[in-house]
Design an enzyme around this catalytic site. Structure first.
Site, PDB file in Angstrom:
ATOM      1  N   MET A 191       0.842  -1.198   0.000  1.00 53.71           N
ATOM      2  CA  MET A 191       0.000   0.000   0.000  1.00 53.71           C
ATOM      3  C   MET A 191       0.882   1.255   0.000  1.00 53.71           C
ATOM      4  O   MET A 191       0.397   2.357   0.255  1.00 53.71           O
ATOM      5  CB  MET A 191      -0.941   0.002   1.201  1.00 53.71           C
ATOM      6  CG  MET A 191      -1.882  -1.207   1.181  1.00 53.71           C
ATOM      7  SD  MET A 191      -3.410  -0.966   2.108  1.00 53.71           S
ATOM      8  CE  MET A 191      -2.769  -0.647   3.741  1.00 53.71           C
ATOM      9  N   GLY A 192       2.179   1.079  -0.282  1.00 55.77           N
ATOM     10  CA  GLY A 192       3.052   2.243  -0.447  1.00 55.77           C
ATOM     11  C   GLY A 192       3.542   2.846   0.852  1.00 55.77           C
ATOM     12  O   GLY A 192       3.429   2.257   1.924  1.00 55.77           O
ATOM     13  N   TYR A 193       4.084   4.056   0.732  1.00 53.26           N
ATOM     14  CA  TYR A 193       4.770   4.761   1.809  1.00 53.26           C
ATOM     15  C   TYR A 193       5.884   3.856   2.351  1.00 53.26           C
ATOM     16  O   TYR A 193       5.914   3.466   3.523  1.00 53.26           O
ATOM     17  CB  TYR A 193       3.806   5.214   2.922  1.00 53.26           C
ATOM     18  CG  TYR A 193       4.249   6.524   3.517  1.00 53.26           C
ATOM     19  CD1 TYR A 193       4.125   7.715   2.791  1.00 53.26           C
ATOM     20  CD2 TYR A 193       4.867   6.586   4.764  1.00 53.26           C
ATOM     21  CE1 TYR A 193       4.579   8.918   3.302  1.00 53.26           C
ATOM     22  CE2 TYR A 193       5.323   7.781   5.284  1.00 53.26           C
ATOM     23  CZ  TYR A 193       5.171   8.939   4.551  1.00 53.26           C
ATOM     24  OH  TYR A 193       5.631  10.123   5.064  1.00 53.26           O
ATOM     25  N   PHE A 194       6.795   3.559   1.438  1.00 54.61           N
ATOM     26  CA  PHE A 194       7.784   2.509   1.676  1.00 54.61           C
ATOM     27  C   PHE A 194       8.705   2.789   2.853  1.00 54.61           C
ATOM     28  O   PHE A 194       9.135   3.916   3.090  1.00 54.61           O
ATOM     29  CB  PHE A 194       8.644   2.311   0.417  1.00 54.61           C
ATOM     30  CG  PHE A 194       7.862   1.816  -0.765  1.00 54.61           C
ATOM     31  CD1 PHE A 194       6.730   1.027  -0.598  1.00 54.61           C
ATOM     32  CD2 PHE A 194       8.263   2.130  -2.061  1.00 54.61           C
ATOM     33  CE1 PHE A 194       6.007   0.573  -1.680  1.00 54.61           C
ATOM     34  CE2 PHE A 194       7.546   1.679  -3.155  1.00 54.61           C
ATOM     35  CZ  PHE A 194       6.425   0.902  -2.977  1.00 54.61           C
ATOM     36  N   HIS A 215       9.357  -2.903   3.455  1.00 53.91           N
ATOM     37  CA  HIS A 215       8.971  -3.068   2.047  1.00 53.91           C
ATOM     38  C   HIS A 215      10.205  -3.337   1.185  1.00 53.91           C
ATOM     39  O   HIS A 215      10.185  -4.215   0.317  1.00 53.91           O
ATOM     40  CB  HIS A 215       8.320  -1.779   1.517  1.00 53.91           C
ATOM     41  CG  HIS A 215       6.998  -1.442   2.139  1.00 53.91           C
ATOM     42  ND1 HIS A 215       6.807  -0.304   2.893  1.00 53.91           N
ATOM     43  CD2 HIS A 215       5.794  -2.073   2.099  1.00 53.91           C
ATOM     44  CE1 HIS A 215       5.535  -0.242   3.283  1.00 53.91           C
ATOM     45  NE2 HIS A 215       4.904  -1.305   2.823  1.00 53.91           N
ATOM     46  N   GLY A 262       5.056 -10.112   3.906  1.00 54.23           N
ATOM     47  CA  GLY A 262       5.747  -9.966   5.191  1.00 54.23           C
ATOM     48  C   GLY A 262       5.022 -10.726   6.287  1.00 54.23           C
ATOM     49  O   GLY A 262       3.794 -10.740   6.339  1.00 54.23           O
ATOM     50  N   LYS A 293       4.943  -9.879   9.271  1.00 50.04           N
ATOM     51  CA  LYS A 293       4.330  -8.948  10.228  1.00 50.04           C
ATOM     52  C   LYS A 293       2.812  -9.111  10.160  1.00 50.04           C
ATOM     53  O   LYS A 293       2.131  -9.096  11.172  1.00 50.04           O
ATOM     54  CB  LYS A 293       4.696  -7.503   9.919  1.00 50.04           C
ATOM     55  CG  LYS A 293       4.098  -6.560  10.962  1.00 50.04           C
ATOM     56  CD  LYS A 293       4.614  -5.175  10.819  1.00 50.04           C
ATOM     57  CE  LYS A 293       3.794  -4.369   9.857  1.00 50.04           C
ATOM     58  NZ  LYS A 293       2.562  -3.843  10.483  1.00 50.04           N
ATOM     59  N   VAL A 343      10.746  -6.971   9.705  1.00 47.99           N
ATOM     60  CA  VAL A 343      11.866  -6.024   9.760  1.00 47.99           C
ATOM     61  C   VAL A 343      11.540  -4.983  10.835  1.00 47.99           C
ATOM     62  O   VAL A 343      10.437  -4.440  10.867  1.00 47.99           O
ATOM     63  CB  VAL A 343      12.078  -5.351   8.386  1.00 47.99           C
ATOM     64  CG1 VAL A 343      13.213  -4.337   8.454  1.00 47.99           C
ATOM     65  CG2 VAL A 343      12.363  -6.411   7.326  1.00 47.99           C
ATOM     66  N   MET A 367       8.560  -2.211  11.640  1.00 47.99           N
ATOM     67  CA  MET A 367       8.346  -1.097  10.711  1.00 47.99           C
ATOM     68  C   MET A 367       6.937  -1.162  10.146  1.00 47.99           C
ATOM     69  O   MET A 367       6.408  -2.236   9.875  1.00 47.99           O
ATOM     70  CB  MET A 367       9.367  -1.162   9.594  1.00 47.99           C
ATOM     71  CG  MET A 367      10.739  -0.868  10.116  1.00 47.99           C
ATOM     72  SD  MET A 367      11.851  -0.490   8.788  1.00 47.99           S
ATOM     73  CE  MET A 367      13.339  -0.240   9.733  1.00 47.99           C
TER      74      MET A 367
END
Ligand code: AMP
Length: 274
Positions: free
Chosen positions: A21-24, A28, A138, A140, A167, A175
């Site tokens: 969904m971006g905003y790396f 990511h 991921g 997460k 991560v 993150m």
């Protein structure tokens, strides 16, 4: 997107997809690098999927910066950044959804009705558009990873699903694009999720086996940090997410905690015999 994939496939090359969904952040980018190791070409999709957000959730506020994301993806060696528009993905008349019924019920599924139906639907669409040989997710979002693996199995999709470890920031915070919602004080509190996971691991090493007892201790620990509100603390089977009362085999500890307005999740598999 399809034409590019068809050409790459005809040339005998393997395509990896990393849905985002971006905003790396570094999480990511780690998935992208992993994808690069596993395939010839890497496609990253960037789509803030409206149908996986509830009406009271943060769809409108979700952080976005396409220029920065495009630069980071390019620097990481991504071949295609695929950024479909909402109207292209869900044109008027759209009405078909896919649901992984049982795995979507507990944990985040119970707290976010319809969330995994939205996730499974968009991921199936992305698989059909991008036609990857493999896709990296991921851990997460552990429940999401299980839901997607089940979707692939149940619908005979020809995609290999790869899970990538969580991560973390230096202080242990997993993150997340949603970490940008945290004020400096909330950011300090946010480390309590990872610390709670470590505390549980320690207790299990000491021989504690009763999950309800641990839930109570972790709950007290988390709530001792300012601005926190517990959404859930759950001990579940790492394969089918059924509840675990006694930790006698590897058990997933999954947490969802609001820190200020940010809903943060984290998890760890606890192994009683190690
Ligand atoms: P998102 O953009 O948050 O939907 O995440 C896109 C992908 O990156 C999903 O497969 C996430 O599980 C994964 N991801 C997000 N944060 C992390 C992290 N801290 N560690 C590993 N994977 C992550």
């Amino acid at each position: 997107m399809r034409a590019w994939s068809d050409r790459v496939r005809r040339e005998g090359e393997r395509i990896a997809l990393v849905p985002t969904m971006g905003y790396f952040h570094e999480g990511h980018l780690a998935l992208m690098r992993r994808a690069k190791e596993l395939a010839d070409k890497v496609v990253v999709s960037l789509f803030v999927n409206p149908i996986q957000f509830g009406p009271q959730e943060d769809l409108a506020a979700y952080p976005r910066d396409l220029n920065r994301d495009a630069r980071l993806a390019e620097e990481t060696g991504v071949d295609v950044l695929f950024v479909p528009q909402v109207e292209e993905m869900y044109p008027p008349g759209f009405q078909t959804f896919v649901e992984v019924t049982e795995l979507s019920k507990p944990l985040c599924g119970a707290k976010r009705p319809g969330h995994f139906r939205g996730v499974a639907t968009v991921v199936l669409k992305l698989f059909n558009i991008v036609r990857p040989h493999l896709a990296v997710f991921g851990l997460k979002d552990y429940q999401q990873y299980l839901v997607i693996k089940r979707l692939v199995k149940d619908l005979n999709l020809e995609v290999e699903i790869v899970g990538h470890p969580i991560v973390r920031e230096e202080d242990g915070l997993a993150m997340s694009s949603r970490n940008t919602y945290l004020s400096p004080e909330e950011r300090r509190s946010a480390t309590c999720l990872y610390k709670a996971l470590l505390l549980a691991r320690e207790r299990v090493r000491e021989g504690v086996r009763e999950a309800p007892k641990l839930v109570e201790e972790l709950s007290r620990f988390i709530l001792s940090h300012p601005h926190t509100k517990i959404d859930y603390i759950s001990f579940v089977d790492p394969e089918d997410l059924s509840p675990v009362e006694e930790i006698s085999k590897p058990t997933l500890l999954a947490l969802a905690v609001f820190v200020g307005r940010a809903r943060l999740i984290d998890n760890m598999i606890l192994e009683p015999n190690k």
